[in-house]
Write a protein that holds these residues in place. Structure first.
Motif, PDB file in Angstrom:
ATOM      1  N   ALA A 134     -24.702 -19.266  20.253  1.00 15.55           N
ATOM      2  CA  ALA A 134     -25.773 -19.143  21.246  1.00 15.55           C
ATOM      3  C   ALA A 134     -27.133 -19.160  20.559  1.00 15.55           C
ATOM      4  N   ALA A 135     -28.139 -19.584  21.298  1.00 22.28           N
ATOM      5  CA  ALA A 135     -29.512 -19.546  20.796  1.00 22.28           C
ATOM      6  C   ALA A 135     -30.024 -18.111  20.861  1.00 22.28           C
ATOM      7  N   LEU A 136     -30.893 -17.759  19.927  1.00 23.84           N
ATOM      8  CA  LEU A 136     -31.520 -16.450  19.905  1.00 23.84           C
ATOM      9  C   LEU A 136     -33.027 -16.654  19.913  1.00 23.84           C
ATOM     10  N   GLU A 137     -33.665 -16.170  20.972  1.00 22.74           N
ATOM     11  CA  GLU A 137     -35.125 -16.229  21.078  1.00 22.74           C
ATOM     12  C   GLU A 137     -35.664 -14.812  20.943  1.00 22.74           C
ATOM     13  N   ARG A 138     -36.804 -14.696  20.266  1.00 26.88           N
ATOM     14  CA  ARG A 138     -37.456 -13.394  20.088  1.00 26.88           C
ATOM     15  C   ARG A 138     -38.894 -13.481  20.586  1.00 26.88           C
ATOM     16  N   GLU A 139     -39.337 -12.431  21.276  1.00 32.33           N
ATOM     17  CA  GLU A 139     -40.741 -12.312  21.681  1.00 32.33           C
ATOM     18  C   GLU A 139     -41.041 -10.838  21.911  1.00 32.33           C
ATOM     19  N   VAL A 140     -42.275 -10.433  21.692  1.00 29.07           N
ATOM     20  CA  VAL A 140     -42.638  -9.035  21.919  1.00 29.07           C
ATOM     21  C   VAL A 140     -42.570  -8.760  23.416  1.00 29.07           C
ATOM     22  N   LEU A 141     -41.781  -7.763  23.788  1.00 27.71           N
ATOM     23  CA  LEU A 141     -41.665  -7.362  25.187  1.00 27.71           C
ATOM     24  C   LEU A 141     -42.674  -6.256  25.494  1.00 27.71           C
ATOM     25  N   PHE A 142     -42.704  -5.238  24.646  1.00 22.47           N
ATOM     26  CA  PHE A 142     -43.620  -4.122  24.831  1.00 22.47           C
ATOM     27  C   PHE A 142     -44.369  -3.880  23.531  1.00 22.47           C
ATOM     28  N   ASP A 143     -45.662  -4.089  23.550  1.00 28.09           N
ATOM     29  CA  ASP A 143     -46.507  -3.824  22.397  1.00 28.09           C
ATOM     30  C   ASP A 143     -46.490  -2.320  22.117  1.00 28.09           C
ATOM     31  N   GLY A 144     -46.610  -1.951  20.856  1.00 27.37           N
ATOM     32  CA  GLY A 144     -46.587  -0.542  20.480  1.00 27.37           C
ATOM     33  C   GLY A 144     -47.636   0.294  21.187  1.00 27.37           C
ATOM     34  N   GLY A 145     -48.782  -0.307  21.537  1.00 27.25           N
ATOM     35  CA  GLY A 145     -49.851   0.418  22.202  1.00 27.25           C
ATOM     36  C   GLY A 145     -49.520   0.876  23.607  1.00 27.25           C
ATOM     37  N   LEU A 146     -48.453   0.356  24.195  1.00 28.99           N
ATOM     38  CA  LEU A 146     -48.052   0.768  25.541  1.00 28.99           C
ATOM     39  C   LEU A 146     -47.360   2.132  25.557  1.00 28.99           C
ATOM     40  N   PHE A 147     -46.877   2.577  24.410  1.00 24.81           N
ATOM     41  CA  PHE A 147     -46.135   3.832  24.346  1.00 24.81           C
ATOM     42  C   PHE A 147     -47.092   5.013  24.225  1.00 24.81           C
ATOM     43  N   PRO A 148     -46.822   6.101  24.928  1.00 27.33           N
ATOM     44  CA  PRO A 148     -47.767   7.219  24.968  1.00 27.33           C
ATOM     45  C   PRO A 148     -47.951   7.936  23.637  1.00 27.33           C
ATOM     46  N   ASP A 149     -46.985   7.840  22.716  1.00 23.55           N
ATOM     47  CA  ASP A 149     -47.131   8.572  21.454  1.00 23.55           C
ATOM     48  C   ASP A 149     -48.083   7.884  20.478  1.00 23.55           C
ATOM     49  N   GLY A 150     -48.412   6.618  20.759  1.00 32.37           N
ATOM     50  CA  GLY A 150     -49.341   5.887  19.910  1.00 32.37           C
ATOM     51  C   GLY A 150     -48.785   5.504  18.553  1.00 32.37           C
ATOM     52  N   ALA A 151     -47.538   5.865  18.281  1.00 27.35           N
ATOM     53  CA  ALA A 151     -46.953   5.587  16.973  1.00 27.35           C
ATOM     54  C   ALA A 151     -45.706   4.714  17.059  1.00 27.35           C
ATOM     55  N   HIS A 152     -45.396   4.217  18.244  1.00 26.79           N
ATOM     56  CA  HIS A 152     -44.176   3.434  18.435  1.00 26.79           C
ATOM     57  C   HIS A 152     -44.421   1.993  18.004  1.00 26.79           C
ATOM     58  N   GLN A 153     -43.454   1.437  17.323  1.00 24.71           N
ATOM     59  CA  GLN A 153     -43.535   0.024  16.956  1.00 24.71           C
ATOM     60  C   GLN A 153     -43.317  -0.833  18.205  1.00 24.71           C
ATOM     61  N   PRO A 154     -43.701  -2.107  18.146  1.00 30.33           N
ATOM     62  CA  PRO A 154     -43.423  -2.986  19.281  1.00 30.33           C
ATOM     63  C   PRO A 154     -41.914  -3.104  19.505  1.00 30.33           C
ATOM     64  N   GLU A 155     -41.534  -3.311  20.730  1.00 33.97           N
ATOM     65  CA  GLU A 155     -40.134  -3.609  21.057  1.00 33.97           C
ATOM     66  C   GLU A 155     -40.047  -5.116  21.242  1.00 33.97           C
ATOM     67  N   VAL A 156     -39.285  -5.757  20.381  1.00 35.12           N
ATOM     68  CA  VAL A 156     -39.135  -7.206  20.407  1.00 35.12           C
ATOM     69  C   VAL A 156     -37.892  -7.549  21.234  1.00 35.12           C
ATOM     70  N   LEU A 157     -38.088  -8.370  22.257  1.00 29.60           N
ATOM     71  CA  LEU A 157     -36.981  -8.813  23.110  1.00 29.60           C
ATOM     72  C   LEU A 157     -36.188  -9.877  22.379  1.00 29.60           C
ATOM     73  N   TYR A 158     -34.884  -9.658  22.294  1.00 33.05           N
ATOM     74  CA  TYR A 158     -33.947 -10.658  21.790  1.00 33.05           C
ATOM     75  C   TYR A 158     -33.211 -11.190  23.012  1.00 33.05           C
ATOM     76  N   ARG A 159     -33.304 -12.473  23.249  1.00 28.83           N
ATOM     77  CA  ARG A 159     -32.585 -13.112  24.354  1.00 28.83           C
ATOM     78  C   ARG A 159     -31.568 -14.071  23.736  1.00 28.83           C
ATOM     79  N   ILE A 160     -30.287 -13.816  23.999  1.00 29.36           N
ATOM     80  CA  ILE A 160     -29.193 -14.603  23.452  1.00 29.36           C
ATOM     81  C   ILE A 160     -28.544 -15.353  24.610  1.00 29.36           C
ATOM     82  N   ASP A 161     -28.536 -16.681  24.480  1.00 29.64           N
ATOM     83  CA  ASP A 161     -28.138 -17.507  25.625  1.00 29.64           C
ATOM     84  C   ASP A 161     -27.761 -18.903  25.135  1.00 29.64           C
ATOM     85  N   PRO A 162     -26.755 -19.548  25.672  1.00 29.64           N
ATOM     86  CA  PRO A 162     -25.791 -19.071  26.674  1.00 29.64           C
ATOM     87  C   PRO A 162     -24.616 -18.352  25.995  1.00 29.64           C
TER      88      PRO A 162
END
Length: 165
Positions: A134-162
């Motif tokens: 399957a193909a694996l695509e990566r993109e930032v889903l949630f930037d670290g700045g969205l998290f209230p603690d201010g110290a969270h790394q970005p959450e990178v979306l992995y989409r595996i398809d088909p």
């Protein structure tokens, strides 16, 4: 791998053990113990646990069907108890879950998020995509700045398809 290993759906009474495994992983965002009990009740059909010889969970994969994309399985968390790591158990559980849920629900893709410093999860999902052709695509889903603690790394979306079953 443990010879008496069994893989099945989590039960409510597994919630505390799953919480402990997540806590002890030292890489997962730990949810409340209550949320793991709810997960074992409400999302057991889209999650799996591996059980040791005593029947206690030694590893788990939690997931859910994405409401807006009902042919997508979102893998929420994957963790293996420290003494059982390094044996391919996470990959075995991920394969078992997607085979079971994929066939029953017509899953065509898997999504998860991984922080940039989580090399074990990156390897797990990269290898999973390769095993399944399957193909694996990566993109930032949630930037670290969205998290209230201010110290969270970005959450990178992995989409595996088909995904094929």
């Amino acid at each position: 791998m443990t010879t008496a290993l069994s893989i099945d759906s989590p039960r409510v009474e597994d919630g505390a053990a799953i919480w402990r495994i997540a806590r002890d992983s030292e890489v997962l965002d730990l949810n409340s113990s209550y949320s793991y009990l709810l997960w074992c009740r409400d999302f057991a059909a889209t999650s799996v646990v591996a059980r040791g010889t005593d029947g206690e969970p030694i590893a788990f994969v939690t997931g859910y069907i994405r409401p807006e994309r009902p042919q997508t399985l979102v893998v929420w968390q994957v963790a293996v108890d420290a003494e059982h790591r390094g044996r391919g158990l996470a990959g075995t559980l991920l394969d078992a879950l997607t085979h079971r849920v994929g066939g029953a629900r017509g899953i065509q893709s898997v999504e998860t998020t991984v922080t940039p410093d989580n090399t074990a999860s990156d390897r797990l999902f990269t290898a999973y995509a390769a095993r399944h052709g399957a193909a694996l695509e990566r993109e930032v889903l949630f930037d670290g700045g969205l998290f209230p603690d201010g110290a969270h790394q970005p959450e990178v979306l992995y989409r595996i398809d088909p995904i094929t079953h």
